[in-house]
Design a protein around this motif. Sequence first.
Motif, short mmCIF file in Angstrom:
data_model
loop_
_atom_site.label_atom_id
_atom_site.label_comp_id
_atom_site.label_asym_id
_atom_site.label_seq_id
_atom_site.Cartn_x
_atom_site.Cartn_y
_atom_site.Cartn_z
N VAL A 1 137.19 35.77 2.13
CA VAL A 1 138.35 36.65 2.32
C VAL A 1 138.35 37.68 1.20
CG1 VAL A 1 140.85 36.81 2.40
CG2 VAL A 1 139.70 34.85 3.44
N GLU A 2 138.33 38.98 1.56
CA GLU A 2 138.32 40.07 0.58
C GLU A 2 139.57 40.92 0.72
OE1 GLU A 2 134.23 41.96 0.11
OE2 GLU A 2 133.98 40.89 2.03
N VAL A 3 140.22 41.23 -0.42
CA VAL A 3 141.44 42.04 -0.40
C VAL A 3 141.35 43.25 -1.33
CG1 VAL A 3 142.92 40.10 0.26
CG2 VAL A 3 142.51 40.57 -2.16
N LEU A 4 140.47 43.25 -2.32
CA LEU A 4 140.34 44.33 -3.28
C LEU A 4 138.86 44.64 -3.53
CD1 LEU A 4 142.89 43.01 -5.96
CD2 LEU A 4 143.27 45.00 -4.45
N THR A 5 138.60 45.79 -4.07
CA THR A 5 137.22 46.12 -4.46
C THR A 5 136.91 45.66 -5.87
OG1 THR A 5 137.92 48.32 -5.20
CG2 THR A 5 137.15 48.11 -2.91
N GLU A 6 137.97 45.37 -6.66
CA GLU A 6 137.76 44.87 -8.01
C GLU A 6 139.03 44.14 -8.45
OE1 GLU A 6 136.93 48.43 -10.13
OE2 GLU A 6 139.04 48.94 -10.44
N GLY A 7 138.91 43.27 -9.45
CA GLY A 7 140.06 42.54 -9.94
C GLY A 7 141.02 43.44 -10.70
N ILE A 8 142.32 43.15 -10.57
CA ILE A 8 143.33 43.94 -11.28
C ILE A 8 144.39 43.00 -11.87
CG2 ILE A 8 142.99 46.07 -9.99
CD1 ILE A 8 145.28 45.33 -8.18
N HIS A 9 145.15 43.51 -12.82
CA HIS A 9 146.17 42.75 -13.53
C HIS A 9 147.11 42.06 -12.55
CE1 HIS A 9 149.44 41.80 -16.24
NE2 HIS A 9 148.79 42.34 -17.29
N SER A 10 147.26 40.74 -12.68
CA SER A 10 148.08 40.00 -11.71
C SER A 10 149.56 40.33 -11.85
CB SER A 10 147.86 38.50 -11.88
OG SER A 10 148.25 38.07 -13.18
N GLY A 11 150.00 40.67 -13.06
CA GLY A 11 151.40 41.05 -13.22
C GLY A 11 151.72 42.33 -12.50
#
Length: 491
Positions: free
Chosen positions: A229-239
């Motif tokens: 399951v893919e939702v973003l192209t890269e990880g980002i700040h969870s806050g």
Amino acid sequence: MNARDPSLPLQADEVSALGAFAEQVWDEEIIPALKDYIAIPAKSPMFDADWAQHGYIDRVVRDAASWVESKKVPGLKLEVIRLEGRTPVIFFELPATKSGSTDTVLLYGHLDKQPEFNGWRNDLGPWTPKYEDGKLYGRGGADDGYAIYASLTALMALDRQGVPRPRCVGLIETCEESGSFDLPAYVDVLKDRLGTVSLVVCLDSGAGDYDRLWMTTSLRGMVSGVLKVEVLTEGIHSGDSSGAVPSSFRILRHLLDRLEDSATGRLLPESFHCEIPGARLEQARATAAILKDEVYKRMPWACGADGGPVLPVTTDPVEVLLNRTWRPTLSVVGAEGFPELKNAGNVMRPYTAFKLSLRLPPLVDGNEAALRLKALLEDNAPYNAKVSFVPDGRAGAFGANGWNTPDLAPWLSQVLEEASQAHFEAPVGYIGQGGTIPLMGMLQKSFPAAQMMVCGVLGPKSNAHGPNEFLHVPYGKRLTAAVAQVIAAHP
């Protein structure tokens, strides 16, 4: 031809001699050979894409073939067959010593291995053989590197005593742990050389305990593959992103809820279930009466919340046996997209991937189940996320079929009981297995009249695929002698 009258049953001294010969060969030759075998990381192609370059599979094939040829059994012919782009197989044959015999006994095993896994005892390791208290530890010895050695030993035991037997062939593959996707091509190439197969001896299965000869009555099919399951192209700040970006893990959980009732473990699609034959229900009840609560107590349970062990799904031995042999189950056997705990920052991860292993009842078609599973997981993705399920199967076959043994012929039923009493001093046991051996379904289609002796050394806590795998050597010795006795009784 042999002077011994083949119509006569084996005498007590002949049966005893089979056991003594098997024990001697195991002690003097098979255990040393298996120690060398265990030390070689001959992982199956699914777990070693560069298997051909690494050469480990070729090494174990070469070693096993050399061992067989070194026995100089009269009339034996052996060939290592290599089809382009496929894992090799060993094919050997021994002509009949029984006058008038035209049928063939096929003996099967494999030499490829599962990967290392973790959690091995400090003094053990997957590629570090250790023989201790009658157990030979290390990856692959029990599953099932011993098979080719035990098969030839059983035949040598008969020839040494002058006991007539039919023509025997051995087929040892190196792709079984990957679903045997290379094997159909070899079976097709060898179909004329196999002859009229009327008995298959498969030494790649399990035992309910180490106190009797166990016959496998069924095997489950399997679909395995990667759900991503893919939702973003890269990880980002969870806050910054949580509450706006849907969690890939939560979406994956939602998709698995389509497949499995998380409260009970029951698979929801009825198409993944089948009716359990009445004969198998009766055998499960009989086996439960033998093994009782050991069918679940043998598991290496962790310490639970109250200080006692974690509880099984059910404590009814019959239901435990049916759950692990005739009902579909889901296991998550791997994960990707997660950093190690020590490196896990507060980041919304771009994707989550699970390796799924779906075990299917013996009568459910594996390929059709794989296609249904793919549609179930991919269709109508939550939040329009990118969802993919990629089965492991190759060449158009996305799932492996299970197998339900044909009814035993009276001669085979009788000699199995005799062999169990002779070498174990206990009645023969019948048990279904939760694992998958794709060859059995292939051979049953190719030789629908053949009898099947599916058995093996994978008993309690032998732990194939996991840590601390071991081969129970005393059981292996007795099983070898029992196989010889069965082949001698082949009509």
